[in-house]
Design an enzyme around this catalytic site. Structure first.
Site, PDB file in Angstrom:
ATOM      1  N   LEU A  32       0.830  -1.198   0.000  1.00 32.84           N
ATOM      2  CA  LEU A  32       0.000   0.000   0.000  1.00 32.84           C
ATOM      3  C   LEU A  32       0.865   1.247   0.000  1.00 32.84           C
ATOM      4  O   LEU A  32       1.799   1.358   0.782  1.00 32.84           O
ATOM      5  CB  LEU A  32      -0.913   0.004   1.233  1.00 32.84           C
ATOM      6  CG  LEU A  32      -1.836  -1.208   1.390  1.00 32.84           C
ATOM      7  CD1 LEU A  32      -2.536  -1.160   2.737  1.00 32.84           C
ATOM      8  CD2 LEU A  32      -2.848  -1.265   0.262  1.00 32.84           C
ATOM      9  N   GLU A  33       0.551   2.177  -0.876  1.00 28.03           N
ATOM     10  CA  GLU A  33       1.181   3.503  -0.913  1.00 28.03           C
ATOM     11  C   GLU A  33       0.041   4.467  -0.639  1.00 28.03           C
ATOM     12  O   GLU A  33      -0.738   4.804  -1.527  1.00 28.03           O
ATOM     13  CB  GLU A  33       1.803   3.735  -2.289  1.00 28.03           C
ATOM     14  CG  GLU A  33       2.291   5.142  -2.546  1.00 28.03           C
ATOM     15  CD  GLU A  33       3.434   5.550  -1.653  1.00 28.03           C
ATOM     16  OE1 GLU A  33       3.450   6.731  -1.256  1.00 28.03           O
ATOM     17  OE2 GLU A  33       4.290   4.725  -1.334  1.00 28.03           O
ATOM     18  N   LEU A  34      -0.102   4.870   0.631  1.00 28.17           N
ATOM     19  CA  LEU A  34      -1.306   5.574   1.045  1.00 28.17           C
ATOM     20  C   LEU A  34      -1.057   7.030   1.427  1.00 28.17           C
ATOM     21  O   LEU A  34      -0.028   7.359   1.994  1.00 28.17           O
ATOM     22  CB  LEU A  34      -1.939   4.859   2.247  1.00 28.17           C
ATOM     23  CG  LEU A  34      -2.239   3.382   2.038  1.00 28.17           C
ATOM     24  CD1 LEU A  34      -2.788   2.770   3.310  1.00 28.17           C
ATOM     25  CD2 LEU A  34      -3.189   3.180   0.877  1.00 28.17           C
ATOM     26  N   ARG A  72       5.772  13.265  -5.796  1.00 33.11           N
ATOM     27  CA  ARG A  72       6.919  12.455  -5.387  1.00 33.11           C
ATOM     28  C   ARG A  72       7.393  11.639  -6.572  1.00 33.11           C
ATOM     29  O   ARG A  72       6.593  11.133  -7.347  1.00 33.11           O
ATOM     30  CB  ARG A  72       6.510  11.509  -4.260  1.00 33.11           C
ATOM     31  CG  ARG A  72       6.051  12.270  -3.038  1.00 33.11           C
ATOM     32  CD  ARG A  72       5.315  11.399  -2.057  1.00 33.11           C
ATOM     33  NE  ARG A  72       4.111  10.878  -2.674  1.00 33.11           N
ATOM     34  CZ  ARG A  72       3.643   9.654  -2.467  1.00 33.11           C
ATOM     35  NH1 ARG A  72       4.249   8.841  -1.669  1.00 33.11           N
ATOM     36  NH2 ARG A  72       2.543   9.250  -3.047  1.00 33.11           N
TER      37      ARG A  72
END
Length: 153
Positions: A32-34, A72
């Protein structure tokens, strides 16, 4: 049940639901990249010149003041240093100034509060261990322009 792993980038709320579903089904792995904004991921098999050009456009279009600006960049370790060198070369060519001048690449921030926020996050990044490799300071001129920020973690 045939799916063994899920990867997801998005909101924390949706990520929690995905994690719960993964645990309840077949305990599948999950990445997960939350909560972050617009990650741009660059792999070593890319066309590096194109990746640099498109990254600069994704980050700096409209001074980064748009909802889809790349917040990012994640660059695969094998090409990281070369990528950063090329980005710095291109950023140094950017003309910063009056946005009504068509030769200008980057105008002032729209609000002083936004400029102050940028300066604050540069400071926080450095305090947390980021290596500032270029820019990161307000330009010594009238207006609310900051020199382009570049961090390397």
């Amino acid at each position: 049940m045939d799916v063994r792993k899920i990867g997801f980038t998005g909101s924390t709320e949706v990520g929690k639901g995905i994690m719960k579903s993964c645990a309840e089904s077949n305990a599948k792995r999950v990445s997960l990249e939350l909560g972050g904004k617009s990650p741009l991921i660059i792999f070593r098999d890319c066309d590096l010149d194109r990746a640099v050009r498109q990254s600069l456009g994704a980050v700096f279009f409209n001074k980064g003041e748009n909802c889809i600006a790349a917040g990012r960049l994640f660059v695969e370790r094998q090409i990281h240093d070369e990528f950063i060198e090329r980005v710095i070369e291109e950023v140094k060519k950017m003309k910063i100034g009056d946005p009504l001048d068509r030769s200008v690449s980057h105008g002032p921030q729209n609000h002083k509060a936004h400029l102050d926020s940028l300066i604050h996050y540069i400071k926080v990044g450095v305090e947390e261990g980021a290596n500032l490799v270029y820019g990161g300071k307000r330009l010594d001129r009238p207006g609310i322009t900051v020199c382009v920020n570049m961090f390397v973690k």
